[in-house]
Design a protein around this motif. Sequence first.
Motif, PDB file in Angstrom:
ATOM      1  N   ILE A 111      57.720 -16.048  10.201  1.00 48.38           N
ATOM      2  CA  ILE A 111      59.001 -15.048  10.304  1.00 48.38           C
ATOM      3  C   ILE A 111      58.627 -13.864  10.821  1.00 48.38           C
ATOM      4  O   ILE A 111      59.412 -13.319  11.711  1.00 48.38           O
ATOM      5  CB  ILE A 111      59.713 -15.009   9.064  1.00 48.38           C
TER       6      ILE A 111
ATOM      7  N   LEU B 147      60.426 -12.470  14.413  1.00 52.29           N
ATOM      8  CA  LEU B 147      61.036 -11.430  14.422  1.00 52.29           C
ATOM      9  C   LEU B 147      60.647 -10.247  15.499  1.00 52.29           C
ATOM     10  O   LEU B 147      61.251  -9.672  16.240  1.00 52.29           O
ATOM     11  CB  LEU B 147      60.955 -10.334  13.053  1.00 52.29           C
TER      12      LEU B 147
ATOM     13  N   ASP C   1      62.089  -8.755  18.799  1.00 46.03           N
ATOM     14  CA  ASP C   1      62.115  -7.315  19.041  1.00 46.03           C
ATOM     15  C   ASP C   1      61.503  -7.219  20.711  1.00 46.03           C
ATOM     16  O   ASP C   1      62.052  -6.432  21.368  1.00 46.03           O
ATOM     17  CB  ASP C   1      61.035  -6.974  18.309  1.00 46.03           C
TER      18      ASP C   1
ATOM     19  N   GLU D  35      68.293 -12.857  19.899  1.00 48.40           N
ATOM     20  CA  GLU D  35      68.711 -12.995  18.537  1.00 48.40           C
ATOM     21  C   GLU D  35      68.420 -14.585  18.213  1.00 48.40           C
ATOM     22  O   GLU D  35      69.199 -15.276  18.915  1.00 48.40           O
ATOM     23  CB  GLU D  35      70.146 -12.666  18.233  1.00 48.40           C
TER      24      GLU D  35
ATOM     25  N   TYR E 223      68.101 -18.731  13.123  1.00 47.34           N
ATOM     26  CA  TYR E 223      66.935 -19.279  12.223  1.00 47.34           C
ATOM     27  C   TYR E 223      67.339 -20.646  11.696  1.00 47.34           C
ATOM     28  O   TYR E 223      66.291 -21.672  11.630  1.00 47.34           O
ATOM     29  CB  TYR E 223      66.540 -18.524  11.118  1.00 47.34           C
TER      30      TYR E 223
ATOM     31  N   PRO F 243      66.384 -13.776   6.599  1.00 42.84           N
ATOM     32  CA  PRO F 243      65.973 -14.718   7.574  1.00 42.84           C
ATOM     33  C   PRO F 243      64.563 -15.220   7.081  1.00 42.84           C
ATOM     34  O   PRO F 243      63.936 -14.646   6.578  1.00 42.84           O
ATOM     35  CB  PRO F 243      65.780 -13.901   8.818  1.00 42.84           C
TER      36      PRO F 243
ATOM     37  N   ARG G  69      65.709  -4.672  14.634  1.00 38.35           N
ATOM     38  CA  ARG G  69      65.489  -5.655  13.741  1.00 38.35           C
ATOM     39  C   ARG G  69      66.318  -5.443  12.585  1.00 38.35           C
ATOM     40  O   ARG G  69      66.775  -6.295  11.928  1.00 38.35           O
ATOM     41  CB  ARG G  69      63.973  -5.552  13.199  1.00 38.35           C
TER      42      ARG G  69
ATOM     43  N   ARG H 139      69.557  -6.461  13.177  1.00 34.65           N
ATOM     44  CA  ARG H 139      69.744  -8.200  13.470  1.00 34.65           C
ATOM     45  C   ARG H 139      69.652  -8.851  12.285  1.00 34.65           C
ATOM     46  O   ARG H 139      70.735  -9.546  11.748  1.00 34.65           O
ATOM     47  CB  ARG H 139      68.733  -8.569  14.188  1.00 34.65           C
ATOM     48  N   ILE H 140      69.101  -8.337  11.081  1.00 32.92           N
ATOM     49  CA  ILE H 140      69.015  -8.461   9.705  1.00 32.92           C
ATOM     50  C   ILE H 140      70.322  -8.462   9.020  1.00 32.92           C
ATOM     51  O   ILE H 140      70.985  -9.432   8.497  1.00 32.92           O
ATOM     52  CB  ILE H 140      67.826  -7.991   9.010  1.00 32.92           C
TER      53      ILE H 140
END
Lengths: 86, 429
Positions: free
Chosen positions: A43, A47, A51, A56, A59, B25, B200, B203-204
């Motif tokens: 994960i 991620l 970045d 995006e 998942y 995620p 990040r 997005r989360i």
Amino acid sequence: MDVVETKISQVLARVLANGVTSKELDLDADLVDDYGIDSLQMISLLLGIEDEFDLELDYESLQLDDLRSVRHFAKYVRELRGAAPE
Amino acid sequence: MFSTVHLGTFDAERWWRPADLAELPAVGMSDGRSVASMDELLAAFCAPGDLLITRAPMAAGLTASLAAAGIDFTHHYLGPDVDAEGDTAEALVRRDPALCSDLRSCRSLAPYAVLPDTSALAGYVGHAQQLPAAGTAAEVNSKVWSNAVATDLGVAGTATVVRSTSELIAEVSARDGAAVVKDPFGVSGKGMLEIDNARRLQRIGAALDRQCADGRRIELLVQDRYECRTNFSTQLTVGSDGTVDVLGVQVMRNVGFRYAGSAPASAGFVRELTKRGYFETVAAVGERLVTAGYRGPVGIDSALLVDDTLIPVFEVNARRSMGLLCLTLDRRFGEFGLTCRLVDRTLRVAPGLGIDDVVDALHRHGLEYDGGDTPGVLVLAGSTLSAPSGRVHMALLDRRDADPADLSVRVTAALATRGFTTPGVQRAV
């Protein structure tokens, strides 16, 4: 090694954090069987790729069985970037 | 009639976690087989006259090796299919009349953790009074509960609980460095993310919002990312009469956030903890567990940071744990002057090889522990080991004054002669 593969290798080296540099990584090595990547590292890798490439990932639809190596990830990222609107 | 029946479901947190909680995620890595077969580790808790129930068969070499080390028990397995994700071991036992009969007549039931299915089974076979309610076990195993206790006690290292995306974004953004976001029921290596940049975080947040739109709710913990010098855990047991006994302290070896092994803490380290009042906090957590209605085994995860800050309560695991397993084996083999270090290794495996070959490789190199005071290695679990890779749990039993690296290096060399290697750098070019 192209730019996408180089960037993914750099993210992977940071995630593995075992002293191996991005240049030492084998593009075709299996991330799980050869590098011992676990679910948390996976994960973190995903991620990190988000970045790095400002993507995006979905998942829930990721087929990790098809994403076993840096080369596989590079192909996947190129496809995503190609499909993205300009 | 059996004395104690040992059984359990190792992904306990999955069964405690409320289904309506939004998830961080995550990716599904096919480790179901190895997690399901971890119930073999419960063999180490067995005494003669006990029954061990596992999901899958145990490899012949593994049980022979345990017997040679003096670990005797009767074994029963539930079926060859350990991939079954739909049922707990307890639910499978509940459907087996002969096993239920064994459980009714046994003196005590020793589950890995108390899940709703564990409570149902215990009630069915007349042992409900020995266990806490499953709801209580779930409550005290939540990081929200342990964080509330730590906050109330005023100790260092507490997190902030957030219940919306806006709270999450505000809490993470307020920190100078990276934040760690944790699921209340996350376990080693899962349900935990590091957030070190705004993209990040956004997005989360968006991923959580999508789940909330589907009716789920957010409950997460946000804390600083700590640089740990020593991760350790303290094992205690809460008796049915409300007494709390501290059993020992194990130092953990972690790789990243993932557990990789345990060993008893040195006397010097325990003295330092005593001096710093750590065990007063442990006793206070024990009292809160009693008040909550929990009884049974407990592990409290703690850490000493590189800046010397002591974090006494990272989380509470109100169940059996790897630390308790290490402590149990250390006591068992301590009478021979040996100490136990637990090691959890991922191995690359050539086609056709399995756990019996691991045991055989250790035996051929004179490293297999076979009882008595000669140091050696006891393989504890790994019957599902197969190509291309898998996990093996071992106890390195060595003299107390030995260099801990020596035996480990010899094990690595012995396994390499049969083609078992540790993933990592072998394929680096």
